[in-house]
Every structure is written in structure tokens, then in C-alpha cells.
Design a protein around this motif. Structure first.
Motif, PDB file in Angstrom:
ATOM      1  N   THR A 189       0.843  -1.203   0.000  1.00 25.90           N
ATOM      2  CA  THR A 189       0.000   0.000   0.000  1.00 25.90           C
ATOM      3  C   THR A 189       0.879   1.255   0.000  1.00 25.90           C
ATOM      4  O   THR A 189       0.469   2.295  -0.520  1.00 25.90           O
ATOM      5  CB  THR A 189      -0.914   0.049   1.235  1.00 25.90           C
ATOM      6  OG1 THR A 189      -0.132  -0.181   2.412  1.00 25.90           O
ATOM      7  CG2 THR A 189      -2.019  -0.985   1.134  1.00 25.90           C
TER       8      THR A 189
ATOM      9  N   ASP B 198      -9.677  -3.909  -3.593  1.00 26.99           N
ATOM     10  CA  ASP B 198     -11.140  -4.007  -3.617  1.00 26.99           C
ATOM     11  C   ASP B 198     -11.570  -5.248  -4.401  1.00 26.99           C
ATOM     12  O   ASP B 198     -11.529  -5.261  -5.634  1.00 26.99           O
ATOM     13  CB  ASP B 198     -11.704  -2.738  -4.261  1.00 26.99           C
ATOM     14  CG  ASP B 198     -13.221  -2.667  -4.212  1.00 26.99           C
ATOM     15  OD1 ASP B 198     -13.859  -3.664  -3.818  1.00 26.99           O
ATOM     16  OD2 ASP B 198     -13.767  -1.604  -4.584  1.00 26.99           O
TER      17      ASP B 198
ATOM     18  N   ASN C  86      -5.562  -0.723  -5.710  1.00 29.24           N
ATOM     19  CA  ASN C  86      -6.466  -0.890  -4.576  1.00 29.24           C
ATOM     20  C   ASN C  86      -6.606  -2.363  -4.234  1.00 29.24           C
ATOM     21  O   ASN C  86      -6.079  -3.234  -4.934  1.00 29.24           O
ATOM     22  CB  ASN C  86      -7.834  -0.232  -4.827  1.00 29.24           C
ATOM     23  CG  ASN C  86      -8.658  -0.930  -5.897  1.00 29.24           C
ATOM     24  OD1 ASN C  86      -8.677  -2.162  -6.007  1.00 29.24           O
ATOM     25  ND2 ASN C  86      -9.371  -0.148  -6.699  1.00 29.24           N
TER      26      ASN C  86
ATOM     27  N   GLU D 273      -8.097  -0.891   4.397  1.00 29.95           N
ATOM     28  CA  GLU D 273      -8.731  -0.794   3.084  1.00 29.95           C
ATOM     29  C   GLU D 273      -9.575  -2.022   2.775  1.00 29.95           C
ATOM     30  O   GLU D 273     -10.681  -1.912   2.231  1.00 29.95           O
ATOM     31  CB  GLU D 273      -7.657  -0.611   2.012  1.00 29.95           C
ATOM     32  CG  GLU D 273      -8.221  -0.430   0.627  1.00 29.95           C
ATOM     33  CD  GLU D 273      -7.154  -0.156  -0.411  1.00 29.95           C
ATOM     34  OE1 GLU D 273      -7.492  -0.203  -1.608  1.00 29.95           O
ATOM     35  OE2 GLU D 273      -5.993   0.093  -0.042  1.00 29.95           O
TER      36      GLU D 273
END
Length: 417
Positions: free
Chosen positions: A61, A300, A298, A102
Motif C-alpha cells: 500500500t 477491492d 487498490n 482498506e
């Protein structure tokens, strides 16, 4: 014993309550008495299994947006590896906490990670309340002089594994066939077999890797692993884009698991013709992953579902390919098949790992098909509440300690160049 009640939520088409006792779902039924229980408001929300991220490098990250729009090999050798050498234990700890934050915010509670400084990664995951299969990295650079050193490092870390939460599982992480010798891969296979561990390996990610494998070993990557005798149900392959039909059959025959990372594959132009449907039809368990934030930006998994489904349709020219039901299974139940944890389902008796999705918003209106809206229409902000191991990790979009994590990650990110 911890007890938690989700009131008046939607599960598989019916309005019910969900009772959690300890770390498992003990009852799903209407109108469960709430007296003396911690409660969550499920009104206007759907309960779904929390997501499984099958391939990450969590602490990366700190490299989000750092080296964009580069080919894989220069990206690794010129930007990533030189700057990874600058990472301290503190960097790894806060970078991993940022990754956990996250993932929680986007509905993931379990992930497989491959990165350095195992102890700091494990400490961060324990504190964040998530589940993770964490890999001890193996990387001998094909240098026999370094092989024994790698083995000793793994053995030492393995001796410490019981110091961590039962939500942490130890695995081996040989990086790739171009950075790890055949001898070390065979040793990892034997060690994993002896201790019943998973092995997490990058494989067949690029056409160049396949070409180099042919030149150096006289065969393709999956066949090379077969010749080494290391294909097994413990093996989890990240990427595996460039494989042929016979190799898919070999993976199925040996019960090898595969993790599809569509965002990373597209961004690095590694390949887009991932044989998702073909692997599943052959009996291969296929999970979804994001890869690290340096290559996907990301973590996600909801976005990974959409990309996997859409790209799987377009390269085949078939709108019925890679359906949402299949990608949702890869994002949830596949985690149970890989890790052995009873996750990926909101059912009585299962581990209490689930999310509440806010359906009272434009992306879920009208709600003809909940999965369609979740995968194709919504974004990760629809995840309202997250529970893992019976504990609330996010309540009404709030995660404890969020500001501190973001501030520390910002503080540490200025040293890279």
C-alpha cells in the motif's frame, strides 16, 4: 461468550435476524429475542459473506501510485525491488495496517499475503482482527549458496507460528520460478507436506516468463512444476494466465488452486485471456485476488469481481461467459476451499465472517437482481458493516483507529524514489 444479533436483515431473499454466539453463526430466523445482546441494525441491508482476497502483498500500500504505467520486469527491477530494500519493520507494520483497513472498508476479512518481515505483517493482522494466510518468503535468486539460508529462515519463522492468533495461518511463499531454484521449490514442497501448509507462488504471469521457462528449463511453467514433482493440493498459484488446456488438466488432476488477479493483469499488460471458465469446468478452484497496491492500486475484491466478469466476456466474445454467480463464488466460498476455514457462507454453523451491504441507495434501485447490482452497479462504499470471527470490525462505515493508520502511512511514504 460474545453474542451479537443482526436484526431485520436480508439473507437469500428473506428478512431474518442473525444470531452470532462466540465466533459462529448459531441461528438465522425471524424475530430472535434481543434482550442482553449486542445488536446491529440490518434494516435496508443485505448480509453477504465477507470477501476473500487470494493474492496480496499487503504492505505495498505504501507504493500505491508510485510506479505506474511500466512493464512488469522494469517495474520490478528498477522501481519495486530497489525501494523494497529501504523498507523497515515499522514501514511493513503500518503499510499492512493500511491494507487491512482498506480491505475491511471494502468488505474483505480474509486474505493470502506474500511479503517480507513476516512478524510485522502478522502483528498488524492480529491487531486489525482479520484472518490471513501469511507466507514466509522464499527467494534464493537461483543461487545455491542462498538456498540453505532461505530454508533456515522459514524453519525459524515456523517455530514461532503458535505465538499468533488462530486467525493467522502460516504458509510458504516462494516468489516465482525465475527467482527461486528448483531445489528450493522441492524443499518447500516437502516442508509443506510434512507440516500441512499451503504454498503461495506466482506462475505463468507473462508471456516472457513462459518464454524464459522454455529457454531455461525446456518446458512451460506448469510442466516444469510437474517435472519437479511439486504440483499438489497445497499449491496456490497467483496469475496462471498463460496456460494451455493440458496444463489446466494437470492443475485439476493435482487439485492445485489458482488466484485470478484481473486488475493487476490488465494494468501491467500481463495478459487478459485468463481461462476462468475453463479452469472451473475442469474442476480447478479459482479465487480472486487484487495483487499488491503497486500493481493494482487498490485492494477491492468487489471491483475484481466486475473486472473478471467483464473481461472474461469480451475476450471470448460471449456475454454469457464468466457469470456473476461464478465470480461471487470465487470471491467468497473459494476462500474456504483454499484455506480450510469455514468461511464464505452466511449459514447456521459457519464462522461469523460477513458484511452488511446498504441496499437503500441508487445502485440497488431497482433491485431485480442483488448480485448483479453488487457486482456491476455498486462500489465498495455500499459495505456498511463488517464482522469477522464474531467481532465487529467496521460499524456504520467506521473502523477503530482509522485516522492513526492513515496518518502514519502518510508519514512513512516519503522515502521512496
Amino acid at each position: 461468550m460474545n453474542k451479537l444479533l443482526v436484526q431485520d436483515t436480508w439473507v437469500d431473499g428473506r428478512n431474518v435476524d442473525i444470531l452470532v454466539e462466540g465466533n459462529r453463526i448459531s441461528r438465522i430466523a425471524p424475530n430472535i429475542p434481543a434482550e442482553g445482546l449486542e445488536t446491529l441494525d440490518g434494516m435496508g441491508r443485505a448480509a453477504i459473506p465477507s470477501f476473500f482476497n487470494g493474492h496480496t502483498h499487503a504492505a505495498m500500500t505504501l507504493f500505491r501510485g508510485f510506479a505506474d504505467d511500466m512493464p512488469l520486469q522494469p517495474w520490478l527491477t528498477q522501481k519495486i525491488w530497489p525501494n523494497e530494500a529501504k523498507l523497515t519493520r515499522e514501514d511493513i507494520y503500518w503499510g499492512t495496517k493500511l491494507a487491512c483497513l482498506e480491505m475491511i472498508k471494502s468488505g474483505t476479512t480474509c486474505f493470502m499475503d506474500m511479503y517480507y518481515h513476516y512478524r510485522e505483517v502478522a502483528r498488524a493482522v492480529c491487531e486489525m482482527g482479520m484472518r490471513a494466510v501469511l507466507s514466509a518468503v522464499l527467494f534464493d535468486g537461483l543461487d545455491p549458496a542462498r538456498t540453505a539460508e532461505c530454508q533456515r529462515g522459514v524453519e525459524k519463522l515456523y517455530e514461532e507460528m503458535y505465538a499468533y492468533s488462530p486467525r493467522i495461518r502460516f504458509s510458504l511463499g516462494p516468489h516465482a520460478i525465475y527467482t527461486v531454484s528448483g531445489a528450493l521449490l522441492q524443499w518447500a514442497h516437502r516442508f509443506a507436506e510434512r507440516h500441512n501448509l499451503l504454498i503461495h507462488l506466482h506462475l505463468a504471469e507473462t508471456e516472457k516468463e513462459v518464454e524464459d521457462c522454455r529457454r531455461n528449463f525446456g518446458t512451460t511453467p506448469v510442466r516444469y512444476l510437474y517435472q519437479l514433482g511439486v504440483l499438489s493440493p497445497r499449491l496456490v498459484l497467483a496469475h496462471a494466465i498463460h496456460v494451455d488446456a493440458d496444463e489446466i488438466r494437470m492443475l485439476a488432476d493435482h487439485h492445485v488452486k489458482v488466484v485470478h488477479n484481473p486488475a493487476s493483469n490488465l494494468k501491467l499488460a500481463s495478459g487478459y485471456r485468463f481461462p476462468f471458465d475453463e479452469m472451473r469446468a475442469a474442476g480447478v478452484t479459482v479465487a480472486l485476488g487484487t495483487d499488491g497496491c503497486a500493481s493494482s492500486n487498490n485492494l477491492d475484491i468487489r471491483e475484481a469481481m466486475k473486472l473478471a466478469s467483464l473481461v472474461g466476456k469480451v475476450w471470448r466474445g460471449d456475454p454469457t461467459a464468466t457469470p456473476i454467480e461464478s465470480v461471487f463464488e470465487s470471491a467468497t466460498r473459494a476462500g474456504a476451499k483454499i484455506t480450510g476455514w469455514d468461511i464464505g457462507r452466511v449459514e447456521e454453523g459457519a464462522l461469523a465472517d460477513f458484511c452488511l451491504v446498504d441496499t437503500d441507495r441508487a445502485a440497488f434501485t431497482p433491485n431485480y437482481n442483488f448480485l448483479s447490482n453488487l457486482v456491476y452497479a455498486a462500489d465498495s462504499s455500499c459495505v456498511n458493516t463488517v464482522v469477522c470471527d464474531g467481532k465487529v470490525l467496521m460499524r456504520e462505515w467506521e473502523v477503530s483507529g482509522e485516522r492513526e493508520i492513515i496518518d502514519n502511512a502518510k508519514r512513512l511514504s516519503g522515502k521512496f524514489s
